[in-house]
Scaffold this active site. Structure first.
Site, PDB file in Angstrom:
ATOM      1  N   HIS A  34      93.274  17.523 -56.537  1.00 34.33           N
ATOM      2  CA  HIS A  34      92.122  16.861 -55.905  1.00 34.33           C
ATOM      3  C   HIS A  34      91.432  17.920 -55.047  1.00 34.33           C
ATOM      4  CE1 HIS A  34      95.179  13.615 -56.195  1.00 34.33           C
ATOM      5  NE2 HIS A  34      94.184  12.759 -56.307  1.00 34.33           N
ATOM      6  N   ASP A  78      93.121  18.446 -51.778  1.00 36.47           N
ATOM      7  CA  ASP A  78      94.467  19.036 -51.778  1.00 36.47           C
ATOM      8  C   ASP A  78      94.385  20.510 -51.399  1.00 36.47           C
ATOM      9  OD1 ASP A  78      95.262  16.674 -52.971  1.00 36.47           O
ATOM     10  OD2 ASP A  78      95.443  17.530 -54.987  1.00 36.47           O
ATOM     11  N   HIS A 101     101.978   3.158 -63.016  1.00 33.73           N
ATOM     12  CA  HIS A 101     100.836   2.235 -62.936  1.00 33.73           C
ATOM     13  C   HIS A 101     100.965   1.139 -63.990  1.00 33.73           C
ATOM     14  CE1 HIS A 101      98.046   5.529 -61.020  1.00 33.73           C
ATOM     15  NE2 HIS A 101      99.166   5.349 -60.360  1.00 33.73           N
ATOM     16  N   ASP A 150     102.653  13.493 -62.088  1.00 34.19           N
ATOM     17  CA  ASP A 150     102.190  12.821 -60.877  1.00 34.19           C
ATOM     18  C   ASP A 150     103.446  12.200 -60.251  1.00 34.19           C
ATOM     19  OD1 ASP A 150     100.737  11.739 -58.894  1.00 34.19           O
ATOM     20  OD2 ASP A 150      99.283  10.720 -60.190  1.00 34.19           O
TER      21      ASP A 150
HETATM   22  C1  XLS Z   1      97.680   7.415 -57.517  1.00 33.72           C
HETATM   23  C2  XLS Z   1      97.169   8.169 -58.633  1.00 33.72           C
HETATM   24  C3  XLS Z   1      96.605   9.541 -58.273  1.00 33.72           C
HETATM   25  C4  XLS Z   1      95.754  10.067 -59.388  1.00 33.72           C
HETATM   26  C5  XLS Z   1      94.821  11.151 -58.983  1.00 33.72           C
HETATM   27  O1  XLS Z   1      98.443   6.480 -57.664  1.00 33.72           O
HETATM   28  O2  XLS Z   1      98.170   8.271 -59.601  1.00 33.72           O
HETATM   29  O3  XLS Z   1      97.636  10.421 -57.950  1.00 33.72           O
HETATM   30  O4  XLS Z   1      96.527  10.511 -60.457  1.00 33.72           O
HETATM   31  O5  XLS Z   1      93.944  10.758 -58.005  1.00 33.72           O
HETATM   32 NI    NI Z   2      98.112   9.534 -61.295  1.00 34.75          NI
HETATM   33 NI    NI Z   3      99.929   6.914 -59.275  1.00 39.52          NI
END
Ligand code: XLS
Ligand code: NI
Ligand code: NI
Length: 448
Positions: free
Chosen positions: A101, A104, A271, A340
């Protein structure tokens, strides 16, 4: 380069040591699997935020992380030192891709102009190290959720000035994507959702974020940015209801607003679970729409209901994911597997960053090997073809082609005795099928 991490490059050790943790048991980048080197199937990326910034905090305590750059106190010195450490981390781990990001990389200043200036200094350094190392930017993105100004959203904020700020921030991020040759550009809708409908104009907020995406596409064309745009769905957290709930919702949104030609999806395991789906489900839905773009590699925890971002270690799940990828031919035209993921708070040493990535990379390498074996045998494919075989001829083929009328369907069905209806189906022995996948894991890895 100096030994910033005090650790040797991670070797391939094969199966000689089951416990050590600092060697790959399955990941061999050059090994040809289903016609391509492993590294090309997997395209692993390191996530800057979790790996270099995350302090392993939780709501009950301060961070435990120990990092080799903790001695730097000046924020810009620290930011630049982290970049050095990052590139040495990539080299020692043997990954070729990275993700970040904007926020970051560098500290914010008092104004967006100052913030951009800080960021550009660090991006200069990233560009230098990229040129030296040959590292590829899998994707970058804008952090439109951390700063307090985004408390009620960014592109969907009820406040025009906040939307404007997000747009300004996005513009600069797209310029960085262009400069660093990003393969993809990700939008995860950090705070793009709502807490409560009584004070929310849902339609207007969605119109605004669609406009935001259209402006991003236009600007990419204007500056000649050739990156694949990706939406990363997530159902909740931080907001109660996120607009990009899951793959199906994101696809419907993109089609509603005429964005489906310019966007694909970046799907994340944890997710998927939060949305009540499996990782495989999300990938299959995206594939069905021709919109699989890239993957965020992590896993959730069956016992805890939030985005834990665990490193993937569940071979049943990585097998399922890689089965989808092999069936598709790739993760997506420019896709990769971005970790991630973060180590747990109790794994606080710098070495744990290596250990946890090794676990994730090996879990996906193993999944690839198993899925390749399954594909080779064609058992699953044949089973599916057979299961739908009644649509290949006669009335079934006319249903398939959309030419059978309801009258025809009625005529076919009117006089069939009830007792015969189950006979028109076939048992699928589902329990055995699940065991078959487990057996493949055991057998394929024993042979690997
Ligand atoms: C958050 C997201 C984030 C995205 C990038 O839950 O996974 O890390 O991958 O903004
Ligand atoms: Ni992510
Ligand atoms: Ni995530």
């Amino acid at each position: 380069m100096a030994d910033l991490w005090n650790i040797d490059p991670i070797p391939f050790v094969g199966k000689q040591d089951v416990k050590e943790g600092l060697g790959f048991r399955y990941f061999q980048p050059d090994k040809i699997v289903s016609g391509k080197p492993m590294a090309d199937w997997l395209r692993f990326a390191v996530a800057y935020w979790h790996t270099f910034n995350q302090r392993l905090v939780d709501p009950f305590g301060a961070g435990t992380a120990q990092r080799p750059y903790d001695t730097f106190t000046d924020p810009m010195d620290l930011a630049l030192a982290k970049v050095d450490h990052a590139f040495e981390f990539y080299r020692k781990l043997g990954v070729k891709f990275f993700c970040f990001h904007d926020r970051d990389l560098a500290p914010e200043g008092d104004t967006l102009r100052e913030t951009n200036r800080n960021l550009d200094r660090v991006v200069d350094h990233v560009a230098e190290l990229q040129a030296e190392s040959g590292m590829t930017l899998l994707w970058n993105t804008s952090d439109l959720f951390t700063n307090p100004r985004f408390e009620a959203g960014a592109a969907t904020s009820p406040f025009a000035k906040v939307h404007a700020y997000a747009g300004g921030q996005l513009k600069h991020s797209l310029e960085i994507a262009k400069r660093l040759g990003a393969q993809n550009y990700v939008f995860w809708g950090g705070r793009e959702g709502y807490e409560n409908l009584w004070n929310t104009d849902l339609k207007r907020e969605q119109d605004h974020i669609a406009t935001f995406f259209h402006k991003a596409v236009d600007y990419a064309h204007e500056i000649g940015l050739d990156a694949q745009f990706l939406i990363e769905p997530k159902p909740k957290e931080p907001t109660t209801h996120q607009y990009d709930f899951d793959a199906a919702t994101a696809i419907a949104f993109l089609k509603t607003y005429g964005l489906d030609g310019d966007f694909r999806l970046n799907l994340e395991g944890n997710h998927a679970n939060l949305a009540g789906h499996t990782y495989q489900h999300e990938i299959r839905v995206a594939r069905a729409a021709g919109m699989l773009g890239s993957l965020d590699a992590n896993q959730g925890d069956k016992l805890l209901g939030w985005d834990l971002d665990e490193f993937p270690s569940d071979l049943y799940e990585t097998t399922a994911v890689m089965w989808e990828v092999l069936d598709e031919g790739s993760i997506g035209p420019r896709g990769g597997l971005n970790f991630d993921a973060k180590p747990r708070r109790t794994s606080f040493t710098a070495e744990d960053l290596f250990r946890s990535h090794v676990v994730g990379m090996d879990a996906f390498a193993a999944g690839l090997l198993v899925a390749a074996k399954m594909h080779e045998d064609h058992y699953i494919e044949d089973l599916v073809v057979e299961r739908y075989g009644s649509y290949d001829s006669g009335l079934g083929a006319r249903i398939d082609a959309g030419t059978a009328s309801l009258a025809e369907l009625e005529a076919e069905s009117l006089d069939v005795p009830q007792a015969n209806l189950l006979a028109a189906t076939r048992p699928d022995h589902l329990e055995s099928l699940k065991a078959t996948v487990s057996n493949y894991i055991v057998e394929a890895l024993a042979q690997a």
